[in-house]
Design an enzyme around this catalytic site. Structure first.
Site, PDB file in Angstrom:
ATOM      1  N   LEU A  92      -0.109   5.737   0.856  1.00 18.27           N
ATOM      2  CA  LEU A  92      -0.728   4.788  -0.072  1.00 18.27           C
ATOM      3  C   LEU A  92      -1.125   5.491  -1.363  1.00 18.27           C
ATOM      4  O   LEU A  92      -1.538   6.651  -1.361  1.00 18.27           O
ATOM      5  CB  LEU A  92      -1.962   4.169   0.585  1.00 18.27           C
ATOM      6  CG  LEU A  92      -1.639   3.283   1.796  1.00 18.27           C
ATOM      7  CD1 LEU A  92      -2.908   2.980   2.574  1.00 18.27           C
ATOM      8  CD2 LEU A  92      -0.963   1.993   1.367  1.00 18.27           C
ATOM      9  N   HIS A 108      -2.656   8.367  14.308  1.00 21.28           N
ATOM     10  CA  HIS A 108      -1.599   9.376  14.203  1.00 21.28           C
ATOM     11  C   HIS A 108      -1.417  10.033  15.575  1.00 21.28           C
ATOM     12  O   HIS A 108      -2.415  10.373  16.224  1.00 21.28           O
ATOM     13  CB  HIS A 108      -2.005  10.424  13.155  1.00 21.28           C
ATOM     14  CG  HIS A 108      -0.972  11.465  12.940  1.00 21.28           C
ATOM     15  ND1 HIS A 108       0.159  11.246  12.175  1.00 21.28           N
ATOM     16  CD2 HIS A 108      -0.857  12.721  13.423  1.00 21.28           C
ATOM     17  CE1 HIS A 108       0.907  12.337  12.185  1.00 21.28           C
ATOM     18  NE2 HIS A 108       0.318  13.247  12.938  1.00 21.28           N
TER      19      HIS A 108
HETATM   20  C1  GRF Z   1       2.425   5.333  16.544  1.00 15.48           C
HETATM   21  O1  GRF Z   1       2.793   6.454  17.301  1.00 15.48           O
HETATM   22  C2  GRF Z   1       1.408   5.707  15.495  1.00 15.48           C
HETATM   23  O2  GRF Z   1       0.538   6.703  15.915  1.00 15.48           O
HETATM   24  C3  GRF Z   1       2.269   6.229  14.373  1.00 15.48           C
HETATM   25  O3  GRF Z   1       3.407   5.390  14.380  1.00 15.48           O
HETATM   26  C4  GRF Z   1       3.592   4.844  15.685  1.00 15.48           C
HETATM   27  C5  GRF Z   1       3.585   3.362  15.527  1.00 15.48           C
HETATM   28  O4  GRF Z   1       3.858   2.686  16.726  1.00 15.48           O
HETATM   29  N1  GRF Z   1       1.543   6.231  13.124  1.00 15.48           N
HETATM   30  P1  GRF Z   1       3.584   1.118  16.819  1.00 15.48           P
HETATM   31  O5  GRF Z   1       4.348   0.484  15.657  1.00 15.48           O
HETATM   32  O6  GRF Z   1       2.116   0.901  16.716  1.00 15.48           O
HETATM   33  O7  GRF Z   1       4.135   0.688  18.138  1.00 15.48           O
END
Ligand code: GRF
Length: 192
Positions: A92, A108
């Protein structure tokens, strides 16, 4: 608290948040809108099935700052007070971050500050760490930085692949994101 969720793909963390708001596990809240920068994000259908308004706002050929301004305007129009990034695959702009001070959070799949960026489960395996996990943190203009709200550890097994480790971390992400939003709501009540 009025929540807006940004996604780019599968949307499983978004579903965890929406379902926790609907069940009342996350109290005193509503999810006003789910916004994707990708028209084919699988999470869009999952949000619609749950009766949540969805918007697709593509970056297209314009500068990032214009894309972010359009997203920020849609969030503000709906009175969004907390922006949850849930697999939103764009950094962002500082303007967007300033528009929602301490009001943007991200999840994350590593124990930050270890392994920021992409393919982090493979990074963890390559580094030979025995413990990884997931982190929910406030968002600033730097990638996967900003104050940490909650973390949860996950064991890295000797025979783990990026896929098996990702799946075990993801289970914990769904739990952790809900807990972190509950913490934020409680903090806000304490501030009042
Ligand atoms: C997750 O592992 C999240 O931590 C990362 O991207 C992935 C997204 O998965 N930032 P989802 O779209 O929530 O299933």
């Amino acid at each position: 608290m009025i929540i807006g969720i940004l996604i780019s793909g599968r949307g499983s963390n978004m579903v965890a948040l929406v379902d926790a708001v609907k069940s009342g596990e996350i109290p005193d809240s509503q999810v006003a809108v789910v916004i994707s920068d990708k028209p084919d994000a699988a999470g869009l259908q999952k949000a619609r099935e749950r009766g949540i308004e969805t918007l697709v706002i593509e970056r297209s050929a314009r500068p990032r700052i214009e894309h972010d301004a359009e997203i920020a305007a849609e969030l503000k129009r709906r009175g969004v007070e907390l922006v949850c990034l849930a697999g939103y695959m764009r950094l962002l702009s500082p303007d967007f971050v300033r528009a929602f001070p301490n009001r943007i959070v991200n999840i994350h799949p590593s124990l930050l500050p270890a392994f920021p960026g992409l393919n982090v489960q493979q990074q963890a395996i390559d580094a030979g760490v025995k413990i990884s996990g997931c982190t929910v943190h406030y968002v600033n203009e730097h990638l996967d930085a900003g104050p940490i709200i909650l973390q949860r550890a996950v064991e890295v097994k000797d025979d783990d692949t990026a896929e098996t480790l990702s799946a075990r971390i993801l289970e914990q992400e769904h739990f952790l994101y809900v807990e972190a939003v509950k913490v934020i709501i409680q903090r806000r009540k304490d501030e009042r």
